[in-house]
Design an enzyme around this catalytic site. Structure first.
Site, PDB file in Angstrom:
ATOM      1  N   TYR A   1      -4.626   3.912   8.064  1.00 16.62           N
ATOM      2  CA  TYR A   1      -5.983   3.342   8.201  1.00 16.62           C
ATOM      3  C   TYR A   1      -6.638   3.717   9.530  1.00 16.62           C
ATOM      4  O   TYR A   1      -6.588   4.870   9.937  1.00 16.62           O
ATOM      5  CB  TYR A   1      -5.960   1.815   8.005  1.00 16.62           C
ATOM      6  CG  TYR A   1      -4.965   1.358   6.985  1.00 16.62           C
ATOM      7  CD1 TYR A   1      -5.143   1.710   5.646  1.00 16.62           C
ATOM      8  CD2 TYR A   1      -3.842   0.628   7.330  1.00 16.62           C
ATOM      9  CE1 TYR A   1      -4.232   1.314   4.692  1.00 16.62           C
ATOM     10  CE2 TYR A   1      -2.928   0.226   6.376  1.00 16.62           C
ATOM     11  CZ  TYR A   1      -3.126   0.582   5.060  1.00 16.62           C
ATOM     12  OH  TYR A   1      -2.223   0.198   4.127  1.00 16.62           O
TER      13      TYR A   1
ATOM     14  N   LYS B   1       0.231   3.423  -2.916  1.00 14.33           N
ATOM     15  CA  LYS B   1      -0.980   4.256  -3.022  1.00 14.33           C
ATOM     16  C   LYS B   1      -0.626   5.744  -2.988  1.00 14.33           C
ATOM     17  O   LYS B   1      -1.337   6.573  -3.555  1.00 14.33           O
ATOM     18  CB  LYS B   1      -1.967   3.888  -1.905  1.00 14.33           C
ATOM     19  CG  LYS B   1      -2.551   2.485  -2.127  1.00 14.33           C
ATOM     20  CD  LYS B   1      -3.375   1.945  -0.980  1.00 14.33           C
ATOM     21  CE  LYS B   1      -3.931   0.572  -1.372  1.00 14.33           C
ATOM     22  NZ  LYS B   1      -4.299  -0.302  -0.295  1.00 14.33           N
TER      23      LYS B   1
ATOM     24  N   SER C   1       0.797  -1.242   0.000  1.00 12.75           N
ATOM     25  CA  SER C   1       0.000   0.000   0.000  1.00 12.75           C
ATOM     26  C   SER C   1       0.822   1.281   0.000  1.00 12.75           C
ATOM     27  O   SER C   1       0.247   2.366  -0.164  1.00 12.75           O
ATOM     28  CB  SER C   1      -0.942   0.028   1.200  1.00 12.75           C
ATOM     29  OG  SER C   1      -2.022  -0.832   0.961  1.00 12.75           O
TER      30      SER C   1
END
Ligand code: GLN
Length: 309
Positions: free
Chosen positions: A245, A72, A69
């Site tokens: 997150y 990203k 990730s």
């Protein structure tokens, strides 16, 4: 490239490496991507890149690992750079407070993901890049190669295949968003591009250098503009609020920097104007962030007094 001890923060990195080696609790490697499950949680690397391109580190700082990730951030960078504000039509920029692969918010928020750093939001960004360029993953790889100066950065096809074999959750997210008209490409094509993007393998040195434009107000390694000053600020802001997150609040509390983690155990972090950091250690906590990585960044900002606050 230099090694720790010679760089501005070398002595601090040496200290953090010793402290980290003494950590008992190191979490567990991601196991939903079978090829990542065997990684050794005792591995640890940390690199610092300064805005002039000087890079140094400790431990496994030159060892390539699965970026996952972390890509990203580079995907969002390309989308903002190529397409400006339009990317925000399909994805928000609020923390989700939910796990990175969660489906729950998508239905009551009409197929618009909360932010570009959870999987649903990243799928929207990759979809847009795919529409704009026809090769989202190739473009992200190119950006990483150019900014790090390492042409050997590449996809790891076995990792992409391993993830695709267990890709039901990401497939569900993509199909669900497609049902709201928020995905333009055929879902199988989008998933292939996304898994390829996530499979990019790079080291702490590579990633600390590659993220340098975020510490240089959008300026690339060669001095040209990749992002406007304002866009660089925006990406750093979304990293701070959404990059880890449902642990973004805890990360801001402990580290106090924009950061982005990946389930390969890497985390990049930015001290605007001063340096970019990358840590890697494959053991994760329950929320998918590297245990030793967060601890090391926590120590870095505590020992140096550097943070955005
Ligand atoms: N490729 C991973 C996935 O989609 C990336 C997740 C992550 O690094 N948090 O599940």
């Amino acid at each position: 490239m230099t090694t720790a001890g010679t760089g501005r923060f070398g002595a601090i990195l040496d200290r953090i490496e010793k402290e980290t080696a003494a950590l008992d609790e190191r979490g567990r490697p991601a196991d939903y991507i079978p090829l990542l499950a065997g990684a050794d949680p005792r591995r640890f690397g940390m690199a610092v890149a300064e805005p002039d391109g000087t890079v140094y580190g400790v431990g496994d700082w030159r060892q390539p690992f699965s970026t996952q990730s972390i890509t990203k951030v580079f995907a969002l960078t390309l989308a903002l750079s190529l397409d400006g504000e339009r990317i925000w039509h399909g994805v928000g920029r609020e923390p989700s407070g939910n796990p990175f692969n969660s489906l729950v918010q998508l239905e009551y928020e009409n197929g618009i993901p909360r932010n570009p750093f959870i999987n649903a939001g990243a799928l929207v960004v990759t979809d847009r890049l795919q529409t704009l360029t026809g090769d989202a993953a190739g473009l992200i790889r190119e950006l990483l190669r150019t900014e790090s100066g390492n042409p050997a950065i590449d996809f790891e096809p076995a990792i992409a295949a391993s993830e695709a074999a267990r890709g039901d959750r990401n497939a569900a997210l993509a199909h669900f968003m497609a049902s709201y008209g928020n995905i333009a490409n055929p879902v199988p094509d989008l998933l292939a591009a996304y898994f390829q993007q996530c499979s990019i393998t790079a080291s702490c040195a590579d990633l600390a250098l590659a993220a340098g434009f975020l510490a240089r107000q959008g300026v690339r390694a060669d001095g040209s503009a990749l992002l406007t000053r304002s866009q660089a600020k925006q990406i750093n802001a979304v990293m701070l609020t959404c990059g880890t997150y449902d642990a973004a609040g805890e990360f801001a509390y402990r580290v106090g920097l924009p950061g982005k983690s990946g389930v390969g155990g890497g985390i990049i972090a930015v001290v605007p104007g001063v340096c970019t950091l990358c840590v890697w250690s494959p053991g994760l906590d329950q929320r998918g962030n590297s245990v030793a990585g967060v601890a090391a960044l926590d120590r870095f900002t505590t020992l140096t007094g550097l943070s955005i606050f």
